[in-house]
Design a protein around this motif. Structure first.
Motif, PDB file in Angstrom:
ATOM      1  N   ASP A 222      -2.058   3.255  -9.956  1.00 26.23           N
ATOM      2  CA  ASP A 222      -2.464   1.525  -9.867  1.00 26.23           C
ATOM      3  C   ASP A 222      -2.846   1.256 -11.218  1.00 26.23           C
ATOM      4  N   GLU A 233      -3.844  -8.478 -15.136  1.00 23.24           N
ATOM      5  CA  GLU A 233      -2.879  -8.105 -14.394  1.00 23.24           C
ATOM      6  C   GLU A 233      -3.089  -6.892 -13.638  1.00 23.24           C
ATOM      7  N   GLN A 234      -2.615  -6.560 -12.357  1.00 22.69           N
ATOM      8  CA  GLN A 234      -2.971  -5.386 -11.654  1.00 22.69           C
ATOM      9  C   GLN A 234      -1.853  -5.132 -10.872  1.00 22.69           C
ATOM     10  N   GLY A 235      -1.530  -3.866 -10.860  1.00 26.90           N
ATOM     11  CA  GLY A 235      -0.350  -3.473  -9.623  1.00 26.90           C
ATOM     12  C   GLY A 235       0.112  -2.016  -9.865  1.00 26.90           C
ATOM     13  N   ARG A 239       6.084  -1.497 -10.916  1.00 27.19           N
ATOM     14  CA  ARG A 239       6.299  -2.827 -10.931  1.00 27.19           C
ATOM     15  C   ARG A 239       5.799  -3.395 -12.279  1.00 27.19           C
ATOM     16  N   LEU A 240       4.579  -2.993 -12.705  1.00 26.06           N
ATOM     17  CA  LEU A 240       3.926  -3.349 -13.832  1.00 26.06           C
ATOM     18  C   LEU A 240       4.720  -3.407 -15.051  1.00 26.06           C
ATOM     19  N   PRO A 244       7.005  -7.094 -16.025  1.00 26.05           N
ATOM     20  CA  PRO A 244       5.526  -7.515 -16.091  1.00 26.05           C
ATOM     21  C   PRO A 244       5.534  -9.016 -15.861  1.00 26.05           C
ATOM     22  N   GLU A 245       4.368  -9.300 -15.357  1.00 25.68           N
ATOM     23  CA  GLU A 245       4.432 -10.815 -14.912  1.00 25.68           C
ATOM     24  C   GLU A 245       3.700 -11.600 -16.131  1.00 25.68           C
ATOM     25  N   THR A 249       0.863  -8.657 -20.647  1.00 25.57           N
ATOM     26  CA  THR A 249       1.390  -7.447 -20.136  1.00 25.57           C
ATOM     27  C   THR A 249       2.755  -6.995 -20.790  1.00 25.57           C
ATOM     28  N   GLN A 313       1.279  -8.089  -6.283  1.00 25.93           N
ATOM     29  CA  GLN A 313       0.851  -7.974  -7.642  1.00 25.93           C
ATOM     30  C   GLN A 313      -0.409  -8.928  -8.006  1.00 25.93           C
ATOM     31  N   VAL A 315      -2.016 -11.275 -10.677  1.00 24.08           N
ATOM     32  CA  VAL A 315      -1.965 -11.768 -12.082  1.00 24.08           C
ATOM     33  C   VAL A 315      -2.714 -12.918 -12.301  1.00 24.08           C
TER      34      VAL A 315
END
Lengths: 332, 288
Positions: A222, A233-235, A239-240, A244-245, A249, A313, A315
């Motif tokens: 994580d 942002e965290q996930g 996915r990250l 990236p959202e 990131t 996710q 964000v």
């Protein structure tokens, strides 16, 4: 499952004096401005100067927080030198960036590995020594290293000693503050493999703090990305790193040189723009706004909070949540 | 590597480990300690035995005899005997006084570094007061009011240099506390006492030791000065300073009375500093 280590809205402000000598203006440096996370196996990444090490210090209470608190096993971490504080030390240990400065250069490493047992009054002399030798063996050191002084060992060996000292008490949480960034790349890999092996063997949770995306991607379950004292942002790492959202990131991920034919070849790279602003003088609204290619009027007016996307996710970006248009906006 | 390189022989290896200067610097204080310990055996005469027919007798080699190798003073007392007892007295006083000031100063410095804030300010203000008062005048006043006795003299001199240790310990401890090893041990759950005594003190001990070897000669000089002024060690007991003080009147006719103790003071000062420097290097495991 309850989380092992929970940080609730950690804030750490430092009073600093601006340049100007005696007459410099007082200012507040917001090193950490409301960071919350819960840890099973978490990681934090970010550009230097964004508050990663402060997070490490606060989360095990080496540095007293300005506000907020950390819970270990549902119990707040005591800041004072009482029995509970001492008991909690046994459950959480810290691994430092520079192993040479984290060890006392006047004491042979074997005795330093025995020291946690001595501090907590566990076992007699022979048992302590046996335990220290066992842990040193566990991190891959030879028996003859027991009587060496820290300066007689290599960087990787020293970091192993620091790890061994942290593991002596069988902790459940290990806070690693850039544990491999002071090491050679070849040694880095050894220490990372060791960390992974130890995690499986002793059922450890790591709060692994690093600026090195490759390292983070290899080891984490994580990932949280920090910018100017906040998580943006965290996930999960897959996915990250692949989708990236947050523009920040995205910028970090794009900065890692990729081999042609990698998963990211079709996407337009975002070039890093500018330097992170002075943490004493954080911009209004979104702190990333001055560097963000997507910034709009809304970003100047309103600071985005860390919100969950449909797929889980987290964000903190207006564009990611579709409030302003942008190439990174997801169509839900 | 040099083509004609030959491994150093046993003798040169010995001198590499024990340089000549260090050997001498170690030998001199050792001789002084031995002389102090064996004073009763070594001295041919009693400290106050007078021999009025042999007053101001020259030392051996300057027209004197084997009976009084360092000559005699104005009352015909043997200078060598008095010198040996003086060394014992001065070394004992200086040693105890140096330890008193090191202990007080280090404790004050640690307290200041631990509590910081108001306590630190108070402790450092105390150190400032200590260093701004002219010590000699305070000592003169105290000794003049309470009369000179050995205990008071030692205590007074123990209070003379403590502020130096206090400042040094405070500064070193504050910077050591911020270093990795102290923080690392602290987060292991160690009590502050453990961090200070087991980790920080040995790490800053080298510097303190050197300071001590620098102040030790100063303490000897201080005692010498006070005794010279007649407020230190009182006759019939004798110390280096007291011998110099009384020998001053005979500087022209019998310089040996003053020169013998002066030579001891002059040799002791640098040799103890050298020993301190050498000890600090030897005690540091990273240096060899």
């Amino acid at each position: 499952m309850t989380d092992l280590l929970v940080a609730e809205n950690l804030v750490r402000h430092y009073a600093v004096r601006l340049p100007g000598g005696l007459f410099g203006r007082q200012a507040v440096l917001k090193a950490l401005d409301g960071v919350s996370f819960s840890l099973r196996r978490g990681r934090i990444v970010g550009e230097s100067g964004c508050g990663k090490s402060t997070t490490a210090g606060l989360s095990i209470d080496l540095i007293p927080p300005t506000s907020g608190r950390t819970l270990l096993d549902g119990e707040p971490i005591a800041g004072t030198d009482d029995a509970r504080w001492r008991r909690q030390r046994r459950d959480m240990q810290m691994v430092f960036q520079d192993p040479l400065s984290a060890l006392d250069r006047r004491i042979p490493v074997g005795r330093q590995v025995m020291e946690p047992l001595l501090i907590h009054g566990l076992g007699d002399r022979a048992e302590r020594e046996a335990r220290a030798r066992a842990v040193l063996g566990n991190v891959g050191l030879q028996p003859h290293h027991f009587d060496r002084y820290p300066h007689e060992l290599s960087g990787g060996q020293r970091q192993r000693v620091v790890l061994a000292r942290a593991l002596t008490l069988n902790p459940s949480v290990l806070v690693c503050d850039e544990p491999v960034s002071a090491l050679d790349v070849s040694i880095q890999a050894q220490v990372l493999n060791l960390l992974e092996r130890l995690q499986a063997e002793f059922d450890l949770a790591y709060l692994f703090i690093s600026h090195d995306l490759k390292v983070v991607r290899q080891i984490s379950h994580d990932v949280a990305v920090m910018y100017l004292g906040r998580i943006v942002e965290q996930g999960p790492p897959k996915r990250l790193f692949e989708q990236p959202e947050h523009p920040y990131t995205r910028m970090l991920v794009d900065a890692v040189p990729a081999v042609l034919g990698g998963g990211r070849r079709f996407r337009r790279r975002i070039q890093p723009r500018g330097e992170p602003p002075n943490p004493i003088d954080v911009p209004t609204g979104c702190p990333f706004r001055p560097r963000c290619p997507l910034a709009q009027q809304l970003c100047m007016a309103e600071r985005p909070t860390l919100e969950r996307l449909p797929d889980g996710q987290l964000v903190a970006c207006h564009a990611a949540h579709g409030r302003i248009p942008g190439p990174l906006a997801r169509t839900a | 590597m040099d083509q004609n390189y030959t491994p150093p022989g046993r003798i040169s290896r010995f001198f590499e480990k024990w340089p000549l200067l260090v050997l001498f610097a170690l030998g001199w204080p050792a001789l002084m300690l031995a002389v102090s310990a064996l004073a009763d055996v070594l001295t041919p005469y009693a400290i106050n035995a007078t021999d009025l027919r042999n007053r101001l007798h020259s030392p051996m080699g300057f027209g004197g005899s084997v009976l009084h190798p360092f000559g005699t003073d104005e009352l015909g007392r043997d200078v060598m005997t008095r010198l040996i007892f003086s060394i014992r007295m001065s070394v004992a006083i200086a040693f105890v006084a140096a330890i008193i000031s090191a202990v007080i100063g280090t404790a004050v410095g640690l307290i200041a570094a631990h509590f910081r804030g108001v306590v630190e300010d108070m402790m450092m203000a105390l150190a400032d007061v200590g260093s701004s008062l002219p010590f000699m005048i305070i000592a003169l006043a105290v000794l003049a009011i309470f009369g000179s006795n050995l205990f008071l003299l030692v205590c007074l001199m123990g209070l003379s240099g403590w502020e130096r240790y206090a400042r040094l310990t405070r500064g070193l401890t504050i910077s050591a506390k911020e270093q990795g090893y102290a923080r690392a041990v602290r987060q292991l759950g160690a009590s502050p006492a453990r961090v200070y005594l087991v980790h920080i003190l040995p790490n800053i001990g080298g510097t303190l030791l050197v300071t001590m070897t620098l102040t030790f000669p100063e303490v000897i000089l201080l005692e010498t000065g006070l005794s010279f002024l007649g407020l230190g060690v009182q006759p019939p007991a004798s110390s280096l300073g007291n011998m110099i003080g009384f020998g001053r009147q005979y500087l022209h006719t019998a310089p040996w009375i003053l020169l013998a103790p002066s030579a001891v003071v002059v040799l002791t000062t640098p040799s103890i500093s050298t020993v301190g420097d050498w000890l600090r290097d030897r005690m540091d495991p990273t240096l060899h």
